[in-house]
Design a protein around this motif. Structure first.
Motif, PDB file in Angstrom:
ATOM      1  N   THR A 163      83.233  38.571   9.896  1.00 53.97           N
ATOM      2  CA  THR A 163      82.524  37.998  11.033  1.00 53.97           C
ATOM      3  C   THR A 163      81.117  38.575  11.040  1.00 53.97           C
ATOM      4  O   THR A 163      80.727  39.312  10.135  1.00 53.97           O
ATOM      5  N   ASN A 164      80.342  38.253  12.068  1.00 55.12           N
ATOM      6  CA  ASN A 164      78.955  38.711  12.109  1.00 55.12           C
ATOM      7  C   ASN A 164      78.658  39.340  13.462  1.00 55.12           C
ATOM      8  O   ASN A 164      79.556  39.858  14.111  1.00 55.12           O
ATOM      9  N   GLY A 165      77.401  39.303  13.884  1.00 56.13           N
ATOM     10  CA  GLY A 165      77.037  39.949  15.128  1.00 56.13           C
ATOM     11  C   GLY A 165      77.170  39.081  16.364  1.00 56.13           C
ATOM     12  O   GLY A 165      76.880  39.540  17.468  1.00 56.13           O
ATOM     13  N   LEU A 166      77.628  37.855  16.209  1.00 54.91           N
ATOM     14  CA  LEU A 166      77.718  36.938  17.341  1.00 54.91           C
ATOM     15  C   LEU A 166      79.034  37.082  18.098  1.00 54.91           C
ATOM     16  O   LEU A 166      80.109  37.136  17.497  1.00 54.91           O
ATOM     17  N   LEU A 167      78.936  37.119  19.397  1.00 52.37           N
ATOM     18  CA  LEU A 167      80.105  36.976  20.270  1.00 52.37           C
ATOM     19  C   LEU A 167      79.605  36.482  21.619  1.00 52.37           C
ATOM     20  O   LEU A 167      78.434  36.648  21.960  1.00 52.37           O
ATOM     21  N   SER A 168      80.477  35.836  22.353  1.00 52.04           N
ATOM     22  CA  SER A 168      80.125  35.324  23.677  1.00 52.04           C
ATOM     23  C   SER A 168      81.171  35.771  24.672  1.00 52.04           C
ATOM     24  O   SER A 168      82.328  36.027  24.304  1.00 52.04           O
ATOM     25  N   ILE A 169      80.769  35.876  25.918  1.00 52.88           N
ATOM     26  CA  ILE A 169      81.706  36.262  26.968  1.00 52.88           C
ATOM     27  C   ILE A 169      81.702  35.205  28.062  1.00 52.88           C
ATOM     28  O   ILE A 169      80.663  34.656  28.425  1.00 52.88           O
ATOM     29  N   GLU A 170      82.886  34.903  28.543  1.00 55.20           N
ATOM     30  CA  GLU A 170      83.028  34.075  29.745  1.00 55.20           C
ATOM     31  C   GLU A 170      83.251  35.021  30.908  1.00 55.20           C
ATOM     32  O   GLU A 170      84.228  35.789  30.921  1.00 55.20           O
ATOM     33  N   LEU A 171      82.347  34.990  31.871  1.00 57.01           N
ATOM     34  CA  LEU A 171      82.511  35.814  33.058  1.00 57.01           C
ATOM     35  C   LEU A 171      83.586  35.214  33.963  1.00 57.01           C
ATOM     36  O   LEU A 171      83.938  34.038  33.839  1.00 57.01           O
ATOM     37  N   GLN A 172      84.114  36.015  34.831  1.00 58.77           N
ATOM     38  CA  GLN A 172      85.162  35.536  35.729  1.00 58.77           C
ATOM     39  C   GLN A 172      84.662  34.358  36.547  1.00 58.77           C
ATOM     40  O   GLN A 172      83.511  34.356  37.006  1.00 58.77           O
ATOM     41  N   PRO A 173      85.473  33.306  36.700  1.00 59.97           N
ATOM     42  CA  PRO A 173      85.070  32.169  37.537  1.00 59.97           C
ATOM     43  C   PRO A 173      84.677  32.648  38.933  1.00 59.97           C
ATOM     44  O   PRO A 173      85.265  33.572  39.482  1.00 59.97           O
ATOM     45  N   GLY A 174      83.673  32.030  39.467  1.00 57.96           N
ATOM     46  CA  GLY A 174      83.225  32.403  40.802  1.00 57.96           C
ATOM     47  C   GLY A 174      81.991  33.278  40.814  1.00 57.96           C
ATOM     48  O   GLY A 174      81.360  33.442  41.868  1.00 57.96           O
ATOM     49  N   VAL A 175      81.626  33.850  39.658  1.00 55.52           N
ATOM     50  CA  VAL A 175      80.384  34.624  39.602  1.00 55.52           C
ATOM     51  C   VAL A 175      79.212  33.652  39.703  1.00 55.52           C
ATOM     52  O   VAL A 175      79.080  32.724  38.896  1.00 55.52           O
ATOM     53  N   GLY A 176      78.390  33.824  40.703  1.00 57.77           N
ATOM     54  CA  GLY A 176      77.316  32.879  40.974  1.00 57.77           C
ATOM     55  C   GLY A 176      76.152  33.005  40.006  1.00 57.77           C
ATOM     56  O   GLY A 176      76.014  34.000  39.278  1.00 57.77           O
TER      57      GLY A 176
ATOM     58  N   SER B   3      80.821  17.658  25.068  1.00 63.01           N
ATOM     59  CA  SER B   3      81.125  16.399  25.757  1.00 63.01           C
ATOM     60  C   SER B   3      82.596  16.023  25.639  1.00 63.01           C
ATOM     61  O   SER B   3      83.091  15.217  26.423  1.00 63.01           O
ATOM     62  N   VAL B   4      83.296  16.576  24.656  1.00 65.65           N
ATOM     63  CA  VAL B   4      84.719  16.300  24.498  1.00 65.65           C
ATOM     64  C   VAL B   4      85.549  17.327  25.268  1.00 65.65           C
ATOM     65  O   VAL B   4      86.489  16.994  25.979  1.00 65.65           O
ATOM     66  N   THR B   5      85.198  18.597  25.139  1.00 68.28           N
ATOM     67  CA  THR B   5      85.893  19.666  25.847  1.00 68.28           C
ATOM     68  C   THR B   5      85.355  19.781  27.265  1.00 68.28           C
ATOM     69  O   THR B   5      84.145  19.771  27.478  1.00 68.28           O
ATOM     70  N   ASP B   6      86.255  19.906  28.225  1.00 65.09           N
ATOM     71  CA  ASP B   6      85.874  19.996  29.630  1.00 65.09           C
ATOM     72  C   ASP B   6      85.678  21.472  30.005  1.00 65.09           C
ATOM     73  O   ASP B   6      86.628  22.256  29.993  1.00 65.09           O
ATOM     74  N   TRP B   7      84.437  21.832  30.350  1.00 65.04           N
ATOM     75  CA  TRP B   7      84.144  23.204  30.740  1.00 65.04           C
ATOM     76  C   TRP B   7      83.979  23.359  32.250  1.00 65.04           C
ATOM     77  O   TRP B   7      83.610  24.435  32.730  1.00 65.04           O
ATOM     78  N   SER B   8      84.261  22.312  33.011  1.00 67.83           N
ATOM     79  CA  SER B   8      84.161  22.436  34.461  1.00 67.83           C
ATOM     80  C   SER B   8      85.254  23.373  34.965  1.00 67.83           C
ATOM     81  O   SER B   8      86.366  23.410  34.445  1.00 67.83           O
ATOM     82  N   GLY B   9      84.911  24.151  35.960  1.00 69.10           N
ATOM     83  CA  GLY B   9      85.884  25.077  36.531  1.00 69.10           C
ATOM     84  C   GLY B   9      85.988  26.398  35.806  1.00 69.10           C
ATOM     85  O   GLY B   9      86.736  27.289  36.245  1.00 69.10           O
ATOM     86  N   ARG B  10      85.278  26.545  34.696  1.00 67.97           N
ATOM     87  CA  ARG B  10      85.321  27.802  33.961  1.00 67.97           C
ATOM     88  C   ARG B  10      84.125  28.668  34.320  1.00 67.97           C
ATOM     89  O   ARG B  10      83.143  28.203  34.900  1.00 67.97           O
ATOM     90  N   GLY B  11      84.207  29.941  33.967  1.00 70.43           N
ATOM     91  CA  GLY B  11      83.135  30.873  34.283  1.00 70.43           C
ATOM     92  C   GLY B  11      81.916  30.675  33.406  1.00 70.43           C
ATOM     93  O   GLY B  11      81.956  29.983  32.383  1.00 70.43           O
ATOM     94  N   ALA B  12      80.823  31.299  33.806  1.00 69.72           N
ATOM     95  CA  ALA B  12      79.577  31.235  33.039  1.00 69.72           C
ATOM     96  C   ALA B  12      79.769  31.909  31.685  1.00 69.72           C
ATOM     97  O   ALA B  12      80.495  32.901  31.564  1.00 69.72           O
ATOM     98  N   VAL B  13      79.120  31.357  30.667  1.00 66.57           N
ATOM     99  CA  VAL B  13      79.223  31.901  29.314  1.00 66.57           C
ATOM    100  C   VAL B  13      77.879  32.499  28.915  1.00 66.57           C
ATOM    101  O   VAL B  13      76.838  31.839  29.023  1.00 66.57           O
TER     102      VAL B  13
END
Length: 403
Positions: free
Chosen positions: A313-326, A363-373
């Motif tokens: 792998t490389n240096g890339l990673l992403s985090i989804e914060l807990q839903p509700g974080v404004g 556009s295919v995967t629904d990301w509504s309702g999930r936390g900020a990435v």
């Protein structure tokens, strides 16, 4: 005043100044690094030699004019072909230019292209700004490749995938995509910027075309823009002809910089991987984080495909914060970071952070309702310092949430 003529040549000073030093000769060895050759005009010994070069250059790589490349850019093409296991490679001013030329080379009005939902977002924009107005239809398929069999049309000429996917690194079964595409007379192109030819090799997995943003890991120093397209022998001609028609070329200075960066590519990626995994495991323990996206983690969807097809792998990673974080709290988190620079791109030696909009990127995967990435590029800094920086960011985010 110096004499304006040289006794041995009989030429004036002005003439000598334009002609001396063009063909240096020396005894001894050769330099370690490829010499930097800048050129627009290329001279020949005779009309016949020039005619012969022009007659052969569509089939052979010949130093005939700057827009067709120089010895420096040829050297980089060879290096990328070796890295990708390709027949030949062409170079472009940016990664997006490389992607655009793939679409130009293999599609025409009336054709249909299948596009992965996980492609680089500017590639998605090309679909709407370029393909659609020119009568080229497109359909997006799920980032993991599921259900693609139902989306092929009689005029599908190209399947374009990005694996691992942009931003959250979805894995798809590239050999399966190649089998499905080839059985229907279509080509498979893959964006290999994540894999950089070291950790992932699409052509070896059945793809016909592999694109990379050499801006990223190949360069490694955040100071040059470039894209590459490498192909199999069977897929080469359309790309090569279209590139020549559009005068596609790159600066030899930029090619030289990318060549220099490639010498340390493997070593840098190993260090990025070690640091990113240490940071990823630390993030998995943080209560503020709902998901850590990194295909090397066993919990990541597609991890088994990553183990089968990738060598690291490389240096890339992403985090989804807990839903509700404004939004204000997310912005406070990003702004509080001191070792993660806020800026586009990745692949350099430095750590970066970017707040993403997954609803616009899929556009295919629904990301509504999930936390900020939030996407992180983990650089060559100490992971201990980076996790301390992230901890400070989470503290600032908590303060904003409380307020």
């Amino acid at each position: 005043m110096p004499d304006s003529h040289h006794a041995s040549s009989g030429l004036t000073l002005d003439t000598r100044l334009t002609r001396t030093g063009k063909a240096p000769s020396h005894a001894g060895g050769v330099p370690v690094n490829t010499p930097l050759v800048r050129a627009s005009t290329v001279l020949f010994d005779s009309v016949g030699a020039m005619r012969d070069a022009r007659a052969r250059r569509d089939e052979e790589r010949i130093f005939s004019y700057g827009a067709r490349g120089t010895p420096t850019t040829f050297a980089l093409e060879d290096a990328v072909s070796e890295l990708e296991g390709a027949w030949r490679t062409r170079l472009f001013p940016t990664g997006l230019a490389a992607i655009g030329m793939v679409l130009l080379s293999y599609l025409k009005p009336g054709d249909h292209v299948l596009m992965s939902d996980s492609v680089y977002e500017p590639t998605r924009n090309l679909v709407h700004s370029f393909l659609e107005p020119y009568g080229i239809r497109s359909t997006f398929f799920a980032a993991d490749g599921s259900g693609i069999e139902e989306l092929f049309e009689p005029n599908t000429r190209l399947v374009y995938a990005e694996c691992p996917g942009s931003l959250v690194y979805e894995m798809c079964d590239l050999p399966k995509l190649a089998e499905l595409a080839h059985a229907r007379g279509a080509l498979l192109a893959a964006d290999n910027t994540w894999g950089s030819g070291v950790q992932y090799r699409p052509l070896a997995l059945g793809a016909d075309i592999s694109t990379m943003a050499a801006t990223k890991y190949l360069s490694g120093h955040s100071d040059v823009m470039m894209g590459t397209v490498a192909t199999t022998e069977a897929a080469w001609r359309p790309l090569n002809e279209r590139c020549d028609a559009f005068g596609m070329t790159v600066s030899p200075d930029d090619a030289w910089l990318v060549l220099r960066g490639m010498r340390t590519l493997s070593a840098r990626l190993q260090m990025h991987e070690r640091h990113a995994l240490e940071v990823a495991h630390w993030l998995q323990e943080r209560p503020e984080v709902a998901t850590v996206f990194c295909p090397a983690l066993p919990q990541h969807p597609g991890h088994e495909i990553w183990k089968r097809d990738c060598s690291g792998t490389n240096g890339l990673l992403s985090i989804e914060l807990q839903p509700g974080v404004g939004n204000a709290a997310v912005e406070r988190f990003v702004d509080a970071l001191r070792l993660f620079g806020r800026g586009s791109s990745w692949g350099g030696y430095e750590s970066l952070v970017a707040w993403t909009n997954m609803r616009a990127a899929r556009s295919v995967t629904d990301w509504s309702g999930r936390g900020a990435v939030v996407r992180l590029h983990v650089g060559l800094e100490s992971p201990r310092d980076l996790t301390a920086d992230l901890a400070s960011g989470f503290e600032a985010m908590a303060s904003a949430s409380g307020a």
